[in-house]
Design a protein around this motif. Sequence first.
Motif, short mmCIF file in Angstrom:
data_model
loop_
_atom_site.label_atom_id
_atom_site.label_comp_id
_atom_site.label_asym_id
_atom_site.label_seq_id
_atom_site.Cartn_x
_atom_site.Cartn_y
_atom_site.Cartn_z
N UNK D 11 -13.70 26.17 8.30
CA UNK D 11 -13.89 25.15 8.19
C UNK D 11 -12.75 24.39 6.99
N UNK D 12 -12.87 24.91 5.93
CA UNK D 12 -12.40 25.31 4.69
C UNK D 12 -10.42 24.74 5.34
N UNK D 13 -9.99 25.39 5.66
CA UNK D 13 -8.83 25.20 6.41
C UNK D 13 -8.84 24.10 7.44
N UNK D 14 -9.79 24.18 8.15
CA UNK D 14 -9.82 22.89 9.42
C UNK D 14 -9.38 21.54 8.56
N UNK D 15 -10.39 21.43 7.80
CA UNK D 15 -10.43 19.86 7.08
C UNK D 15 -8.88 19.45 6.50
N UNK D 16 -7.58 20.50 6.10
CA UNK D 16 -6.81 20.41 5.74
C UNK D 16 -6.28 19.47 6.72
#
Lengths: 108, 108, 278, 278
Positions: D11-16
């Motif tokens: 999630x933390x990189x997908x919201x980039x």
Amino acid sequence: MLTISLKIEFAGGLELLFSNQRSHRISIPSNPASTPNEPPKRADITYLIHWLKDNLLKERVELFIENGTVRPGILVLVNDTDWELEGEGSYELMDGDEIVFISTLHGG
Amino acid sequence: MLTISLKIEFAGGLELLFSNQRSHRISIPSNPASTPNEPPKRADITYLIHWLKDNLLKERVELFIENGTVRPGILVLVNDTDWELEGEGSYELMDGDEIVFISTLHGG
Amino acid sequence: MLSLPEYKRYGRQMILHQFGLPAQLKLKSSSVLVVGAGGLGCPALQYLAAAGVGRIGIMDHDVVELSNLQRQILHTESRIGIPKADSAAQALKEINSSIDLDVHTTALSPSNALATLSPYDVILDCTDNAPTRYLLSDTAVALGKPLVSGAAQKYDGQLSTYNLNNTGPCYRCLFPKPPAHELVGTCEETGILGAVTGTIGNLQALEAIKIITGLHDGIPSLLIFSALASPPFRSIKLRSRRPTCPACFPSTSIPPIQQTDYVAFCGGLTPNWYANGL
Amino acid sequence: MLSLPEYKRYGRQMILHQFGLPAQLKLKSSSVLVVGAGGLGCPALQYLAAAGVGRIGIMDHDVVELSNLQRQILHTESRIGIPKADSAAQALKEINSSIDLDVHTTALSPSNALATLSPYDVILDCTDNAPTRYLLSDTAVALGKPLVSGAAQKYDGQLSTYNLNNTGPCYRCLFPKPPAHELVGTCEETGILGAVTGTIGNLQALEAIKIITGLHDGIPSLLIFSALASPPFRSIKLRSRRPTCPACFPSTSIPPIQQTDYVAFCGGLTPNWYANGL
Ligand SMILES: [Zn+2]
Ligand SMILES: [Zn+2]
């Protein structure tokens, strides 16, 4: 009117105030007159900050300027040197200078 | 005789040939004459390579120069650009240029 | 002074020019506190432990979650739910059982900061929120210790050592006011790429090792990293301390650390008081 | 296309910005071969696995030794003596059990290079000797694959992606001849700081992730790192392929990879044919 070309960069979130664009190339007057009665003087960073506010800033002026200069949370870099070592707002800009405005990051 | 100032860096092991010192500031003639009969021409990187050999190199010339230019294992950078994009040996040096000579590293 | 296995373990760095036995012994007798065992703390801890720092403090009051594993590379699937400081300590023990580890599973606060930091030579700020960053900076200045501060968000990172040699600027010298919340969210809100925290955390370990071994040039600087920019790294020469900095030049009118409300100073909006690594 | 736990994990990189589900799916369906599970390979593998690269090949024919642990941070004291590729795979499984791992404990050679590299999208050169570096470059060019090449020695590191988009230069374009042995020894002879290999290996993972997800700007460059220099990083703009490069523009007079003696080409002096990570 003579102009000087500058490379401007915003980082650490400040780019959000400037069309979410980090790098900008601008031309500003080299010797702007502050008022019609005063003699023109070389453009300095204080002038640049107001020029950016008037010409490039898209939103939330209070997140960029406070008391006539940049907000205290913003660090200004002149050609990769802390502007405090260069005279802060009174640094006189030269053609080709690169000025970076960064905000500190929190994350980890 | 007019001179130009250059910043020279050696990396990737090449510094071992130059007193184990990575950074050097040098001044070289800006318009050296190749022979007394020829008109002087602007100093280029080929001239610099020979100047370095004659003035700064401390040992093992064959590890730096081969067939009149740098040994093929050495990459030359002109102001952070691969010299091949700048005309290689015929790039004409300007005052303040930074020239880097690097050898490739193996380790991992 | 070193055992035979230590010579064997650290040989590759001990043969380095300017390193040798003296630098290895300095590492062995040094202590480093890493505040935050998240995206920055994990790689920093890894390389400090591998290099042979004699005592490492790990401070984090959060527990490992699945969403951490994308970048907090000391934690594992099987350790989800246990405190991050414990999980990190377990990982470090497997790499190097010869060093001492202190595990702090409490949150850093104005009331415990001085006592917590004071036993260590070098402090690493691997936290993720502004109040803790100001608290760590004020405490490091008060104790006269270097603070190797890393930060990362989205594709960007920053690295600087504050209070270097007790003459370099502190966090407050550079940033007297915290940035506007509107511009810098948390990693949870804005996202973060693991290799970005990895790069900055790794460089924090390197910076600490340089300070401890005497390889640091002592010049305060700020490194700015942007994974998508070209060039990706930029180094900035910094001022020395700001004469008007209330941390570096305290007056009696300034409340001591214990009585400062860092959350309120930072706008009171940060949801998590302490680095939870998200 | 992603499971619920995968959404949570990444999630933390997908919201980039510019990342999202498309980039995560590209990572999931991609494959990367890391040649060398030593100082560069360990951090690179760590961040590739954490980020969710779907299939990772780990190639190393050496076994873990105590002298590796100073920088090869995937290996542990308890795994001393087992093959590095197996040790690294075990570590990656603990971080991310949802990805596929191929373990290659054989040495890369002219006879197996084409077959070994061909199933992978991106190749990482994390080796430690010149013959293998030329072999990897020639093979990557022949197969039309990007080669993310890292190198580290003493306090210095270098990073470049060769054959980028099949138009960027290869290792041979830049360095037609290997460097003189007198100038560049092995890590064993000259030493290496762990945080230096860590930084370069980390950036190799980042580079691979950028290539796979389409975040790379496609401009060939060389990053030079020197831990003790100021500034520590320097980025160099590179040429495109060299018209006279025998790898990029092969003629029939050039022997094929299988018949090239890379060791002899590199002076025949390298004690270990293949990267042993020391
Ligand atoms: Zn201060
Ligand atoms: Zn080529």
